[in-house]
Motif scaffolding. Sequence first.
Motif, PDB file in Angstrom:
ATOM      1  N   HIS A  31     -19.753 -14.927 -33.668  1.00 51.17           N
ATOM      2  CA  HIS A  31     -19.549 -16.196 -32.931  1.00 51.17           C
ATOM      3  C   HIS A  31     -20.245 -15.597 -32.245  1.00 51.17           C
ATOM      4  O   HIS A  31     -19.569 -15.449 -31.470  1.00 51.17           O
ATOM      5  N   VAL A  32     -21.456 -17.474 -31.349  1.00 45.80           N
ATOM      6  CA  VAL A  32     -21.750 -17.102 -30.443  1.00 45.80           C
ATOM      7  C   VAL A  32     -21.339 -18.081 -29.571  1.00 45.80           C
ATOM      8  O   VAL A  32     -20.918 -19.482 -29.728  1.00 45.80           O
ATOM      9  N   VAL A  33     -20.405 -18.062 -28.058  1.00 46.93           N
ATOM     10  CA  VAL A  33     -19.516 -18.700 -27.488  1.00 46.93           C
ATOM     11  C   VAL A  33     -20.835 -19.079 -26.422  1.00 46.93           C
ATOM     12  O   VAL A  33     -21.077 -18.186 -25.329  1.00 46.93           O
ATOM     13  N   GLU A  34     -21.299 -20.350 -26.268  1.00 45.17           N
ATOM     14  CA  GLU A  34     -22.414 -20.691 -24.667  1.00 45.17           C
ATOM     15  C   GLU A  34     -22.583 -21.812 -24.645  1.00 45.17           C
ATOM     16  O   GLU A  34     -22.430 -22.673 -25.229  1.00 45.17           O
ATOM     17  N   PRO A  35     -22.030 -21.888 -22.905  1.00 46.88           N
ATOM     18  CA  PRO A  35     -21.817 -23.241 -22.810  1.00 46.88           C
ATOM     19  C   PRO A  35     -23.006 -23.821 -22.331  1.00 46.88           C
ATOM     20  O   PRO A  35     -23.445 -25.511 -22.469  1.00 46.88           O
TER      21      PRO A  35
END
Length: 271
Positions: A31-35
């Motif tokens: 899971h990648v969290v990137e705004p």
Amino acid sequence: MSVVLVGCGNMGFAMLRGWIGTGTLPPGNVHVVEPLDTLRLRAEDQGVNVHSTAASLPAALAPAIVIVAVKPQVIGDVLADYGRYAQPGRDTIFVSVAAGVRIDRLEHALAPGAPVVRVMPNTPAAVGHGAMVMCANPSVTDRQLAAVRQLMAASGEVTEIADEALMDAVTAVSGSGPAYVFHLIEALSEAGRAVGLPDEIAGRLAMQTVFGAAAYARESADDPGTLREQVTSPNGTTAAALDVLMRPGGLAALIGEAVTAARDRAVELGR
């Protein structure tokens, strides 16, 4: 194991490509969290799960590892969104690749006793040739450290150190080091053009020479100084060049100044 990667800039994406490209992690387990939209889209191209904020992570998700690959200046604020994984009863390891940010600062942003590993990777991790240096706090178990080591090994060679104070020096040598080598390739290419080589040939020769010399040095039983001497015939062309590079204030002095400046900046970032 499931992994949350927080931040998918150059370093985060380099590691991600290493994990997926080697098959170390199935894309569905990441899971990648990137705004930022552009960075999130390139992560999505790797087949992983992408999120714009921590709030959109599945409520039932219990990641084995949370890797934080954001700028040192914002890491404290970012970690606040992942404190739920540091609560008692959780088995999540937190891995930070932020230059200069000490383990005690990471613990303070999470929870007392949270298992934390500092890692300094470098961008060649994207092609499986990174230099990955790890330093863990006492809360990290042998099993957890082995999991982090396995993950990092997918992107290159892993070294472990016990003294966290050395991480600033690691940052200056291997973390920032690829930029020094890229600049050497730039300079050698430009020098080739200056003595008459066509642009494309100058660039190709510079690139392959650096790559080949590094590969040869890695495979050789001799140290780099001995290899340099083997290439250098008395009064030959290489000797003429080395008279310039090895004079007082030459390449060794400049590299020394550069590494010291990078180390000092890493110390400043950690304050």
